[in-house]
Structures are given as structure tokens and as C-alpha cells.
Write an enzyme that holds these catalytic residues in place. Structure first.
Site, PDB file in Angstrom:
ATOM      1  N   HIS A  96      77.374 -62.052 -23.496  1.00 54.17           N
ATOM      2  CA  HIS A  96      77.489 -61.250 -24.385  1.00 54.17           C
ATOM      3  C   HIS A  96      79.165 -61.148 -24.698  1.00 54.17           C
ATOM      4  O   HIS A  96      79.730 -60.201 -25.412  1.00 54.17           O
ATOM      5  CB  HIS A  96      77.151 -59.832 -24.333  1.00 54.17           C
ATOM      6  CG  HIS A  96      75.711 -59.651 -24.514  1.00 54.17           C
ATOM      7  ND1 HIS A  96      74.985 -58.409 -23.845  1.00 54.17           N
ATOM      8  CD2 HIS A  96      74.638 -60.276 -24.926  1.00 54.17           C
ATOM      9  CE1 HIS A  96      73.510 -58.633 -24.148  1.00 54.17           C
ATOM     10  NE2 HIS A  96      73.505 -59.789 -24.767  1.00 54.17           N
TER      11      HIS A  96
ATOM     12  N   GLU B  52      66.526 -47.116 -11.810  1.00 52.98           N
ATOM     13  CA  GLU B  52      65.084 -46.489 -12.033  1.00 52.98           C
ATOM     14  C   GLU B  52      64.328 -47.747 -12.747  1.00 52.98           C
ATOM     15  O   GLU B  52      64.696 -48.683 -12.943  1.00 52.98           O
ATOM     16  CB  GLU B  52      65.555 -45.442 -13.116  1.00 52.98           C
ATOM     17  CG  GLU B  52      66.206 -46.123 -14.389  1.00 52.98           C
ATOM     18  CD  GLU B  52      66.688 -44.986 -15.116  1.00 52.98           C
ATOM     19  OE1 GLU B  52      66.910 -43.976 -15.105  1.00 52.98           O
ATOM     20  OE2 GLU B  52      67.521 -45.494 -16.525  1.00 52.98           O
TER      21      GLU B  52
ATOM     22  N   ALA C 283      73.163 -50.098  -7.322  1.00 50.40           N
ATOM     23  CA  ALA C 283      73.540 -51.442  -6.917  1.00 50.40           C
ATOM     24  C   ALA C 283      74.503 -51.806  -5.764  1.00 50.40           C
ATOM     25  O   ALA C 283      74.158 -52.802  -5.276  1.00 50.40           O
ATOM     26  CB  ALA C 283      74.092 -52.039  -8.412  1.00 50.40           C
TER      27      ALA C 283
HETATM   28  N1  APR Z   1      72.902 -49.257  -9.782  1.00 51.23           N
HETATM   29  C1  APR Z   1      71.965 -49.971 -10.395  1.00 51.23           C
HETATM   30  N2  APR Z   1      71.317 -49.677 -11.551  1.00 51.23           N
HETATM   31  C2  APR Z   1      72.081 -48.747 -12.335  1.00 51.23           C
HETATM   32  C3  APR Z   1      73.043 -48.007 -11.937  1.00 51.23           C
HETATM   33  C4  APR Z   1      73.619 -48.116 -10.419  1.00 51.23           C
HETATM   34  N3  APR Z   1      74.642 -47.594  -9.983  1.00 51.23           N
HETATM   35  N4  APR Z   1      73.446 -47.201 -12.769  1.00 51.23           N
HETATM   36  C5  APR Z   1      72.710 -47.355 -13.830  1.00 51.23           C
HETATM   37  N5  APR Z   1      71.744 -48.435 -13.779  1.00 51.23           N
HETATM   38  C6  APR Z   1      70.975 -48.808 -14.437  1.00 51.23           C
HETATM   39  C7  APR Z   1      70.171 -47.889 -15.260  1.00 51.23           C
HETATM   40  O1  APR Z   1      69.189 -47.269 -14.712  1.00 51.23           O
HETATM   41  C8  APR Z   1      69.667 -48.719 -16.656  1.00 51.23           C
HETATM   42  O2  APR Z   1      68.547 -49.306 -16.385  1.00 51.23           O
HETATM   43  O3  APR Z   1      71.535 -49.778 -15.427  1.00 51.23           O
HETATM   44  C9  APR Z   1      70.844 -49.919 -16.685  1.00 51.23           C
HETATM   45  C10 APR Z   1      71.878 -49.898 -17.604  1.00 51.23           C
HETATM   46  O4  APR Z   1      71.098 -50.193 -18.943  1.00 51.23           O
HETATM   47  P1  APR Z   1      71.702 -50.221 -20.206  1.00 51.23           P
HETATM   48  O5  APR Z   1      73.087 -49.138 -20.197  1.00 51.23           O
HETATM   49  O6  APR Z   1      70.907 -50.241 -21.402  1.00 51.23           O
HETATM   50  O7  APR Z   1      72.659 -51.531 -20.061  1.00 51.23           O
HETATM   51  P2  APR Z   1      72.487 -53.162 -20.347  1.00 51.23           P
HETATM   52  O8  APR Z   1      70.953 -53.393 -19.938  1.00 51.23           O
HETATM   53  O9  APR Z   1      73.329 -53.823 -19.599  1.00 51.23           O
HETATM   54  O10 APR Z   1      72.444 -53.096 -21.845  1.00 51.23           O
HETATM   55  C11 APR Z   1      72.224 -54.690 -22.457  1.00 51.23           C
HETATM   56  O11 APR Z   1      72.860 -54.101 -24.683  1.00 51.23           O
HETATM   57  O12 APR Z   1      74.218 -52.488 -26.004  1.00 51.23           O
HETATM   58  C12 APR Z   1      73.921 -53.855 -25.281  1.00 51.23           C
HETATM   59  O13 APR Z   1      75.394 -55.712 -25.632  1.00 51.23           O
HETATM   60  C13 APR Z   1      74.870 -54.703 -24.887  1.00 51.23           C
HETATM   61  O14 APR Z   1      75.135 -55.956 -23.012  1.00 51.23           O
HETATM   62  C14 APR Z   1      74.592 -54.843 -23.542  1.00 51.23           C
HETATM   63  C15 APR Z   1      73.044 -54.751 -23.720  1.00 51.23           C
END
Ligand code: APR
Length: 244
Positions: free
Chosen positions: A117, A211, A227
Site C-alpha cells: 500500500h 480478535e 502481536a
Molecule cells: N496485536 C494484534 N492485532 C491487533 C492489535 C495488536 N496489538 N491491535 C489491533 N489488532 C487487530 C485488530 O483487531 C484488527 O483486526 O489488527 C487489525 C487491524 O485492522 P485494520 O484497522 O482494518 O487494519 P488493516 O487490516 O491493516 O487495514 C487494511 O485498509 O484502510 C486500508 O490501506 C489501509 O492498509 C490498510 C488496509
């Protein structure tokens, strides 16, 4: 889940790792899909689409200029460092594909890494397509150092745009023995489809997330937790199994 090689050879297993915002959460960087549906108090349509940028470029620049400052203040966490250790010590093929635009994987030491991205610390020329390393603001409209024909934009892939090297990523998915998804909600394609692609190639699949995600049912195994704890433990398991 120690990786085994499905493809008959005695080589170590090929691993593809997909990471998302959850990997950087413990470094203090906000994830995207918080409960209020906003990203740092902004609607995704306003700050992460080409239409939003055309409508209000000053707002979008202010937004990414602030993100760029925040990322440079953040430090890699235990998950980034553990993946870098795996990258350094795993003798087989390995590719870390991150959806994150921060540079915490590389500052943690990872080398076999792709930013699908884009990157906050990069600027893209809309006219000539050159990408330039960029650590300062873009809001004051610097011209492209290569062609001077256009102002630079953030080098991040917005909704509706094509992620970076998809061909290389799909080739790795089709060859991998183990696919691991870490800290991603599985809500955004094409990354959300990687697990199905890897499964179709016969790979084992593992999810490490805080989750259950939208794609959890597609994985052979899901481990829930932070993580910063799950990733070092899994890396230890994988490297320990290889030695043993
Ligand atoms: N450890 C593990 N997982 C975690 C933690 C943690 N400390 N904190 C949050 N999470 C999890 C959340 O539960 C969620 O399922 O990480 C995930 C983050 O999800 P999103 O916020 O949707 O992020 P992501 O999946 O990276 O988004 C994908 O969407 O907006 C676009 O381009 C943007 O790259 C991004 C893409």
C-alpha cells in the site's frame, strides 16, 4: 505450527507473511477500523481516496504530513523485531508483505519486505510516476525533483488504486508452504484474498490477531492475542523446529 514443505523437496518451507495495522498498534500507531469507523478523526473517503484528494488536497496533505511526523517518532515493537529475526535466520524463501505505510518493519531489521500500500516516507509524482524518499511535509506543494512537471502526492495506495507489485506477491503465494496473516482485519481486498490464494496452492494458513477477523474461518489455525506477544512466540517455535 512449524512449517513443513509441501512440495516434496528437502528445502526449508517457503513462508509468506501478510501484516496489517495491528502489528504497529503497540508502537502507538492507530489502526484503521476503530469502533467509530473513523481514521484519526477523518472519514476514509475524505483522506484515502483519489476523489477526496481532488476535492480537498490541502486537507489530505495535512493528514499525511501529520502521519509522517508520527511515524518518524514511533519505534518498532517486539513483533517487528521478531519478524526481522525470522527474516535473518530462515534459510528458506520468505516474503513479508505489509499493508502498513510506516517503516517500522525495515527499522526493526526486516529485509525481505514489500509495501503493497505504498510508504509514508515516499512521495509520488503524478506526472512521471517517479517515487522519491520523502521525510518532510508535502503540504507546501514541492515539485517533482525528476521532472518538475507536477506537485508530489503521498506515495500511498488509496481505495480504488492498484496496490504495488501484485504479480510478485501472487507468485510468492502460489509457491508458499505456509501463509501467516498478522494484525489485519481481512476487510480490504486484494490482501483479504491472499489466504484463499495460498490455500488453493496447498499452503497451511495461520492467523495471529487480537480478535477474530472477517477471514478467520478461512485459516487452518487462529491465535488470538497481542502481536507483541504472539509473534515472538511463533517465531521462536518456527526457528526452534528448524534447529530440532
Ligand atoms: N496485536 C494484534 N492485532 C491487533 C492489535 C495488536 N496489538 N491491535 C489491533 N489488532 C487487530 C485488530 O483487531 C484488527 O483486526 O489488527 C487489525 C487491524 O485492522 P485494520 O484497522 O482494518 O487494519 P488493516 O487490516 O491493516 O487495514 C487494511 O485498509 O484502510 C486500508 O490501506 C489501509 O492498509 C490498510 C488496509
Amino acid at each position: 505450527m512449524p512449517p513443513s514443505n509441501n512440495h516434496g523437496a528437502r528445502d526449508p518451507a517457503a513462508i509468506v507473511i501478510l501484516t496489517g495495522a495491528g502489528v504497529s498498534a503497540e508502537s502507538g500507531i492507530d489502526t484503521f477500523r476503530a469502533a467509530d469507523g473513523l481514521w484519526e478523526q477523518h472519514r476514509i473517503e475524505d483522506v484515502a481516496t483519489p476523489e477526496g484528494f481532488r476535492r480537498d488536497p490541502a486537507l489530505v496533505h495535512r493528514f499525511y504530513d501529520a502521519r509522517r511526523v508520527a511515524v518518524q517518532r514511533a519505534e518498532p515493537n517486539a513483533a517487528h523485531r521478531a519478524l526481522a529475526r525470522l527474516d535473518a535466520e530462515w534459510r528458506g524463501d520468505l516474503l513479508i508483505v505489509t499493508q502498513n505505510v510506516d517503516d517500522l518493519h525495515e527499522r526493526g531489521g526486516a529485509k525481505r519486505l514489500l509495501h503493497m500500500h505504498g510508504e509514508l516516507l515516499s512521495a509520488l509524482c503524478a506526472a512521471c510516476g517517479e517515487r522519491h524518499r520523502w521525510t518532510g511535509p508535502l503540504g507546501d506543494g514541492p515539485a517533482c525533483p525528476a521532472c518538475s512537471r507536477a506537485a508530489l502526492r503521498p506515495d500511498v495506495v488509496w481505495f480504488g488504486e492498484m496496490p504495488y507489485p501484485m504479480e510478485r506477491i501472487y507468485r510468492a503465494l502460489q509457491r508458499c508452504d505456509l501463509f501467516v496473516s498478522i494484525g489485519t482485519s481481512g476487510a480490504v481486498y486484494p490482501a483479504a484474498g491472499f489466504v484463499a490464494e495460498a490455500r488453493a496452492s496447498g499452503a497451511r494458513t495461520l492467523e495471529l490477531n487480537l480478535e477474530e477477523s472477517e477471514g478467520s474461518a478461512l485459516f487452518d489455525e487462529t491465535r488470538l492475542g497481542r502481536a507483541g506477544e504472539l509473534v515472538p512466540a511463533w517465531v521462536e517455535e518456527v526457528l526452534g523446529a528448524e534447529e530440532g
